[in-house]
Design an enzyme around this catalytic site. Structure first.
Site, PDB file in Angstrom:
ATOM      1  N   GLN A 104       0.825  -1.216   0.000  1.00 59.09           N
ATOM      2  CA  GLN A 104       0.000   0.000   0.000  1.00 59.09           C
ATOM      3  C   GLN A 104       0.860   1.268   0.000  1.00 59.09           C
ATOM      4  OE1 GLN A 104      -3.096   0.836  -0.441  1.00 59.09           O
ATOM      5  NE2 GLN A 104      -3.835  -1.248  -0.695  1.00 59.09           N
ATOM      6  N   SER A 105       2.049   1.190  -0.542  1.00 55.68           N
ATOM      7  CA  SER A 105       2.960   2.337  -0.505  1.00 55.68           C
ATOM      8  C   SER A 105       2.352   3.589  -1.165  1.00 55.68           C
ATOM      9  CB  SER A 105       4.256   1.951  -1.230  1.00 55.68           C
ATOM     10  OG  SER A 105       5.046   3.096  -1.467  1.00 55.68           O
ATOM     11  N   ASN A 106       2.247   4.657  -0.380  1.00 54.86           N
ATOM     12  CA  ASN A 106       1.823   5.945  -0.943  1.00 54.86           C
ATOM     13  C   ASN A 106       2.887   6.466  -1.898  1.00 54.86           C
ATOM     14  OD1 ASN A 106      -0.534   6.237   0.849  1.00 54.86           O
ATOM     15  ND2 ASN A 106       0.993   6.510   2.466  1.00 54.86           N
TER      16      ASN A 106
END
Ligand SMILES: *Cc1c(COP(=O)(O)O)cnc(C)c1O
Length: 321
Positions: A75-77
């Site tokens: 879920q890396s921004n």
């Protein structure tokens, strides 16, 4: 003070981001809490990675890269914003993400799907293996490529937050304390170095949301960034104040973090995320409880974004107890 202007950067976001007082939170904490709205940085859903990418992708462009690789958790921004920026610049992003964390096609993964981003989920926890895989894929593609480390946290990316400190000074702002989340280290390192240069007398607090050796990581990033700027400064771990807010683990919401997310939403109508900014704001609340802030002090909270990840969690993950 023009060292920073000698390093090429692109314009990817909308800067300066606003700074404003949080009146209700200030009343509750008996001090003056301000917020720097890097959640409104103007690309994708905003967030701190835009400032780093302005420097990193300038280098990628200069080197003639056609492909940009980066990595992070599922879920890396940062990865999502790298894809958004690369697309805008006419480069192809390829994301090699760790499978750990939320892997459903929600949140940032949904946004990557929307952008048509090529993503690969890897069953490794080793960034060394992931960077090696980037080289294998890049060679197989036969196109010039550029690798961005996890979180964009290398000395060049760190300059984004040195620039943020300068921006705060240009906005006429000064603070006794600044508080940010620390995930891969570049934001805290940049703010701490930038505070030394542009906002002397400000204590910079890094709220650690992962369990890496941040004391060394932050110092190395500060030193690397100072070197890029051609500055010889004496830097030490005492230039930043670290505090462990990781709780049950990176990416796993904590009760304190969730309570902080709820407080900010209820009192100010501003949404934090449970992975970074909620835990960081919980750290600010803890400092206030311990009496670290006087009634006349000005305390800055950096809202570093994270909206994408907020929508990847089941609603029950966000209750405080
Ligand atoms: C990446 C990230 C952080 C942490 O910044 P680092 O420079 O990696 O320490 C904080 N908040 C959000 C929302 C992020 O995506």
């Amino acid at each position: 003070m023009s060292h920073l202007d000698r390093i090429p950067k692109l314009s990817l976001g909308l800067f300066p981001t606003p700074v404003h007082r949080l009146d209700n939170i200030s009343r509750l904490l008996h001090t003056n809490v301000y917020i720097k709205r890097d959640d409104l940085s103007g690309l994708g859903l905003g967030g701190n990675k835009v400032r780093k990418l302005e420097y990193l992708l300038a280098e990628a462009k200069r080197q003639g890269a056609q492909v940009v690789f980066t990595t992070g958790g599922a879920q890396s921004n940062h990865a999502m914003l790298t894809a958004a920026a690369a697309g805008k610049l006419g480069m192809k992003a390829i994301l090699l993400l760790k499978r750990r964390g939320v892997t459903e096609d929600l949140g940032n993964r949904m946004l990557e799907r929307l952008m048509g981003t090529e993503t690969h989920l890897l069953d490794t926890d080793s960034y060394e293996e992931i960077y090696a895989e980037m080289d294998r894929m890049g060679a197989a593609l036969g196109l010039p490529y550029y690798k961005i480390p996890c979180g964009g946290s290398n000395p060049l990316g760190t300059l984004g937050y040195v620039a943020c400190a300068r921006e705060l000074r240009e906005q006429g702002q000064s603070f006794q304390h600044m508080v940010c989340a620390e995930g891969s280290g570049g934001t805290l390192a940049g703010l701490a170095l930038g505070a030394k240069l542009y906002l002397p007398g400000t204590q910079v607090h890094g709220m650690m949301v992962d369990s890496d050796p941040f004391e060394q990581i932050s110092l190395a990033l500060m030193q690397g960034a100072a070197e890029l700027l051609g500055l010889s400064l004496t830097l030490s771990p005492a230039d930043s104040h670290l505090r462990d807010l990781c709780g049950p683990g990176y990416g796993i919401p904590s009760p304190e973090g969730n309570a902080a997310v709820a407080l900010m939403a209820e009192q100010e109508g501003i949404f934090l995320d449970p992975v970074y900014t909620g835990k960081a704001f919980a750290g600010l609340l803890a400092l206030a409880r311990e009496g670290a802030f006087g009634p006349e002090d000005r305390v800055l909270f950096l809202h570093s974004g994270g909206a994408g990840g907020l929508f990847a969690l089941p609603p029950t993950a966000l209750t405080a107890e």
